[in-house]
Design a protein around this motif. Structure first.
Motif, short mmCIF file in Angstrom:
data_model
loop_
_atom_site.label_atom_id
_atom_site.label_comp_id
_atom_site.label_asym_id
_atom_site.label_seq_id
_atom_site.Cartn_x
_atom_site.Cartn_y
_atom_site.Cartn_z
N ASP A 180 0.77 -1.18 -0.24
CA ASP A 180 0.19 0.17 0.05
C ASP A 180 0.57 1.01 -0.30
N LEU A 181 0.82 1.88 -0.55
CA LEU A 181 1.36 3.04 -1.41
C LEU A 181 1.92 4.45 0.01
N ASP A 182 -0.09 4.24 0.48
CA ASP A 182 0.26 4.82 2.10
C ASP A 182 0.74 4.38 3.03
N ASP A 183 1.18 3.50 3.17
CA ASP A 183 1.64 2.52 4.59
C ASP A 183 2.83 3.06 5.16
N GLU A 184 3.64 3.66 5.68
CA GLU A 184 4.57 4.40 5.96
C GLU A 184 5.54 2.98 6.52
N LYS A 185 5.27 2.11 7.21
CA LYS A 185 6.04 1.39 7.32
C LYS A 185 5.74 -0.08 7.06
N GLY A 186 5.01 -0.02 6.68
CA GLY A 186 5.45 -1.40 4.84
C GLY A 186 5.92 -0.92 4.56
N ALA A 187 6.06 0.15 3.51
CA ALA A 187 6.72 0.55 2.21
C ALA A 187 8.36 0.80 3.18
N VAL A 188 8.85 0.56 3.94
CA VAL A 188 9.89 1.37 4.68
C VAL A 188 10.82 0.06 4.04
N GLY A 189 9.42 -1.52 5.18
CA GLY A 189 10.04 -3.09 4.90
C GLY A 189 10.66 -3.01 3.83
N VAL A 190 9.77 -3.17 2.61
CA VAL A 190 10.07 -3.00 1.29
C VAL A 190 11.37 -2.24 1.01
N VAL A 191 11.24 -1.55 0.81
CA VAL A 191 12.34 -0.56 0.56
C VAL A 191 13.60 -0.83 1.18
N GLY A 192 13.66 -0.42 2.14
CA GLY A 192 14.80 -1.01 2.87
C GLY A 192 15.31 -2.12 3.06
N ARG A 193 14.58 -3.34 1.95
CA ARG A 193 15.58 -4.36 1.62
C ARG A 193 15.92 -4.56 0.45
N ARG A 194 16.05 -3.27 -0.84
CA ARG A 194 16.32 -3.04 -1.79
C ARG A 194 17.41 -2.38 -2.06
N VAL A 195 17.97 -2.81 -2.74
CA VAL A 195 19.25 -1.41 -3.31
C VAL A 195 19.12 -1.21 -4.32
N ILE A 196 19.04 0.44 -4.40
CA ILE A 196 18.20 0.83 -5.18
C ILE A 196 20.43 1.94 -6.08
N SER A 197 20.59 1.74 -7.35
CA SER A 197 21.54 2.50 -7.39
C SER A 197 20.87 2.80 -9.14
N GLN A 198 22.08 3.92 -9.65
CA GLN A 198 22.34 4.33 -10.72
C GLN A 198 23.72 4.08 -11.45
N ASP A 199 23.46 4.46 -12.59
CA ASP A 199 24.97 3.85 -13.34
C ASP A 199 24.83 4.40 -14.62
N GLY A 200 25.82 5.04 -15.21
CA GLY A 200 25.22 5.75 -17.07
C GLY A 200 23.94 5.91 -17.29
N GLY A 201 23.55 6.59 -16.92
CA GLY A 201 22.10 7.34 -16.64
C GLY A 201 21.12 6.06 -16.76
N ARG A 202 20.94 5.13 -15.86
CA ARG A 202 20.50 4.17 -15.98
C ARG A 202 20.03 3.55 -14.55
N THR A 203 18.67 3.12 -14.04
CA THR A 203 18.28 2.66 -12.36
C THR A 203 18.63 1.55 -12.34
N PHE A 204 19.28 1.09 -11.11
CA PHE A 204 19.18 -0.34 -11.29
C PHE A 204 18.30 -0.47 -10.10
N LEU A 205 17.32 -1.27 -9.46
CA LEU A 205 16.27 -1.45 -8.37
C LEU A 205 17.34 -3.37 -8.85
N ASP A 206 18.12 -3.66 -7.22
CA ASP A 206 18.82 -5.00 -7.02
C ASP A 206 18.79 -6.12 -7.86
#
Ligand code: DC
Length: 226
Positions: free
Chosen positions: A57-83
């Motif tokens: 749920d995009l409005d559920d802060e605790k749930g969203a933090v749980g999901v996002v905190g376990r993922r690695v978000i990065s960028q390289d050469g103008g492209r974006t990577f999720l895990d």
């Protein structure tokens, strides 16, 4: 200018509303100055994609933090990577665009984003062109050069339509931009705002070359004054 690596040190912060020309300017500056380029909006988009994929749920802060905190978000050469997966195309869809402006309201998600954005720049020696909404105010408040880009809303809608490459209702595009801008500027945590030490540039009547030229002038002046 093509100054080469080492000529400039520190963060160049580029903030401003959607479709004000931030990405074009930031990419071109990074090429001219030999600096890394970080698009922090893409981090919020990737975070939103992670929550959507998890069925959260995009409005559920605790749930969203749980999901996002376990993922690695990065960028390289103008492209974006999720895990490690290239999600650059998927994060630009209207569904993810709307979802990004929702998760960007959540303070817990913003904390994670700010930490990973600072780490990203640190890993590149502390010098980069960084674009977003809260770069000069929160992520890098000590940036030696801060630019705040603006453009009239009609012009921004026109640019966004051209970028989309197809023709949805022009009024729908403008409405979506206005809604997101309002959300970005009025949220309680890190709202988009121009800092007193940021230089405002209105790009309504400026081509990309002129905008780049203006900021390169500011870069030279800032460097000379340091
Ligand atoms: O710049 P963009 O349209 O790709 O940004 C996507 C969303 O993320 C947008 O709603 C604003 C938000 N955002 C933010 O809150 N803080 C940032 N530093 C960058 C983007």
């Amino acid at each position: 200018m093509r100054a080469g690596a080492g000529w400039w040190s520190g963060v160049i912060a580029i903030d401003g509303p959607a479709a004000s020309g931030k990405s074009t300017l930031a990419r071109r500056l990074s090429e001219e100055l030999g600096l890394a380029w970080l698009d922090t909006g893409a981090f919020y988009r990737a975070a939103a994609l992670a929550v959507l994929r998890a069925g959260g749920d995009l409005d559920d802060e605790k749930g969203a933090v749980g999901v996002v905190g376990r993922r690695v978000i990065s960028q390289d050469g103008g492209r974006t990577f999720l895990d490690g997966e290239d999600v650059e195309t998927e994060i630009r869809t209207p569904r993810v665009t709307e979802a990004a402006s929702k998760v960007a309201v959540l303070p817990g998600v913003r904390d994670i984003m700010v930490q990973s954005q600072r780490r990203w720049v640190e890993e590149r020696g502390g010098s980069a062109v960084v674009e977003g909404r809260d770069i000069g105010s929160v992520v890098f408040p000590d940036a030696p050069l801060k630019v705040f880009l603006t453009a009239d809303s009609d012009e921004r809608a026109r640019r966004r339509l051209a970028e989309l490459g197809h023709a949805p209702e022009a009024s729908a595009v403008q409405e979506s931009l206005t809604r997101r801008d309002r959300k970005d500027a009025t949220r309680a945590t890190s709202p988009m705002r121009r800092m007193p030490d940021a230089v405002e540039i209105n790009t309504t009547d400026l081509g990309p070359d002129e905008a780049v030229g203006r900021v390169l002038g500011l870069v030279r002046a800032t460097r000379a004054a340091r």
